[in-house]
Scaffold this active site. Structure first.
Site: not given
Ligand code: GLN
Length: 561
Positions: A398, A525, A527
């Protein structure tokens, strides 16, 4: 429906969640279908707006629910897929009651905590308990409810009262209360103290709930005399006093409970002895023992913002563990505060700076997990650059993917001011931008959340192979920003390939650097869907690459063996 309620006393942080999910594991091993509900008595509607620094990670569900990290434990332990409704908060309950009040559904009545809030809690529990979560049809046999906080907290009172009423309405045979408590050891003689537990049981009983079982947390196994005392003063049969003492890893907890016949006591209380089989925990035992006996380890540099509280990355840590165990390795996670890698830290905190770089250089692979806000971003960019230039396996999740795009644009495209709009709203080279459908005024539940499909653009990439050559993959998301579709062409011409995109092909989901042994960034994600025994493909790829086994693994897989 049969309910197992797990409450906590004396202090918070007793591992109530692990105990409750372990109870679920043992009941499941007895052939029962198990679901779970976590109650968080705080006022937040969900965990989405809560800081990982304070509360640990925000766990994301398939349906986009942003929930307490305990739901992650339940999903991993019970191998289920929960819904956002499985996490009840005071905020959600009040919101539903207030909406009804505004609609006029209470027909002019005074709306009160008792009975309206308590009724809403009972109805919510009964409605959620029957939602199938294990992929089979129809409701589960048992619903494990964990009440967050400690008995006696002001904010948990309406829940306690609702649960008392529930226990009465569902009847004796359908309700089993397990109270998790602490047995501290004091003084040079090392006496196990039962008084705090006596008090918290008394508190519970004053509220109309009597525990059927006690689960006592302690450093060392409980003495028989301690159990006898507890039994006598807490009104719980000695055979129903379980001891959850410290164990080498949390997978031992279900085994510990089984060894004390916890299942028998619970099944007897729930009148389920006829339906249940003896607990089959062979695989679980193997897993716990394998973990204990691992000798070789792999060093993983985890470069993040919230490294002070490891719970902030709980699912990432678990996913690394699952992947390492699949490779017969012990994970050795080196936590690096991203800001320590930055140039300014060389001046302000030179020791921390030197140590952080040394740790990074000693690691076999680098992982930059998700995050929000600009703190540590420069350090993360340096870590991504280091991994890219030195052929060190890199997984960016992300924010970690967005970091690798910024780094690549700056270093390879020569766009020095390339940035994400999140960190510099005025950047002349926005390579990561705010997603058009996001809300700029409301933070809660307005991100791109939950399970979304990623289509592989080519079978000829590492990630597609790791996902067993499937054409697509559904993973969970939680982000507000995305890679700017306008810069994709230039990035690809310079060698950064976007091998996974969403169905519109406008949203970048997976990037790879084909000239590098393992340089992968994902907007989702992975995970959150990793399970013991079924590690996430990408974490597995990272560990295989870190230990020089990736190519052989992919070859083996290509040949279908
Ligand atoms: N801050 C980034 C976004 O909002 C990444 C978000 C995250 O890593 N969950 O896109």
């Amino acid at each position: 429906m049969k309910y197992v309620l797990v409450t906590g006393g004396v202090v918070s942080g007793l591992g109530k969640g692990v105990t409750a999910s372990s109870i679920g594991v043992v009941l499941k091993a007895c052939g029962l279908r198990v679901t779970s509900i976590k109650i968080d008595p705080y006022l937040n509607t969900d965990a989405g707006t809560m800081s990982p620094f304070e509360h640990g990670e925000v766990f994301v569900l398939d349906d986009g629910g942003e929930v307490d990290l305990d739901l992650g434990n339940y999903e991993r332990f019970l191998d289920v897929t929960l819904t956002r409704e499985n996490n009840i908060t005071t905020g959600k309950i009040y919101q539903s009651v207030l909406e009804k009040e505004r609609r006029g559904d209470y027909l002019g009545k005074t709306v009160q905590v008792v009975p309206h809030i308590t009724d809403a809690i009972k109805n919510w529990i009964e409605a959620v308990a029957v939602i199938p979560v294990d992929g089979k049809e129809g409701p589960a046999d048992v619903c494990v409810i964990e009440l967050g906080g400690t008995v006696g907290d002001i904010e948990s009172m309406p829940f306690i009262e609702a649960l008392r009423q529930l226990s009465f309405s569902v009847g004796q045979d359908n309700f089993c209360l397990i109270h998790v408590s602490l047995i501290p050891v004091l003084g040079v003689v090392g006496e196990q103290k039962t008084k705090p537990t006596q008090h918290s049981v008394r508190e519970l009983r004053a509220l109309g709930l009597t525990p059927h079982l006690l689960a006592c947390r302690s450093a060392q196994p409980l003495l028989e005399s301690t159990k006898e005392k507890l039994s006598q003063f807490c009104h719980v049969p000695a055979g129903n006093i379980l001891n959850v003492h410290d164990v080498p890893n949390i997978w031992h907890v279900p085994l510990l409970l089984r060894n004390q016949n916890a299942h028998h006591s619970i099944l007897k209380q729930l009148n389920l002895l006829d339906l249940a089989t003896p607990p089959a925990l062979q695989d679980w035992t193997k897993m716990a023992e394998t973990f204990d006996n691992l000798t070789e380890s792999v060093r993983i540099a985890l470069v993040g913002k919230y490294v002070g509280l490891t719970d902030s990355y709980l699912s990432v840590v678990k996913a690394l563990l699952h992947a390492c165990i699949a490779c017969s390795l012990k994970p050795s996670i080196d936590w690096i505060a991203a800001s320590d890698l930055e140039d300014c830290s060389a001046e302000l905190t030179p020791e921390a700076h030197a140590a952080a770089w040394q740790t990074l250089k000693n690691a076999a692979c680098v992982l930059v997990p998700g995050g929000f806000g600009d703190r540590g971003v420069t350090g993360m960019i340096l870590a991504a650059k280091y991994a890219r230039e030195n052929n060190v396996p890199y997984l960016g999740i992300c924010l970690g993917m967005q970091i690798s795009v910024i780094e690549f644009a700056r270093s390879v495209l020569g766009l020095e001011s390339a940035n994400s709009k999140e960190f510099d709203a005025e950047t002349p080279n926005p390579v990561v931008i705010f997603m058009p459908e996001g809300s700029r005024t409301h933070m809660g539940s307005t991100m791109r959340l939950g399970s979304r499909r990623t289509l592989f653009q080519t079978p000829d990439c590492i990630t597609s192979k790791l996902y067993h050559n499937s054409e697509y993959v559904d993973e969970r998301h939680r982000h507000r920003y995305e890679v700017n579709p306008e810069v994709i062409g230039t990035l690809e011409e310079c060698g950064l390939k976007f091998v996974g995109k969403d169905e519109t092909k406008k949203r970048m989901e997976i990037l790879e650097l084909p000239s590098h042994p393992f340089y992968v960034g994902v907007q989702f994600h992975p995970e959150f869907k990793s399970r013991p025994g079924r590690p996430s493909a990408l974490f597995l790829g990272l560990i295989l690459a870190a230990t020089g086994q990736l190519e052989a693994y992919l070859d083996r897989h290509q040949n279908g063996s």
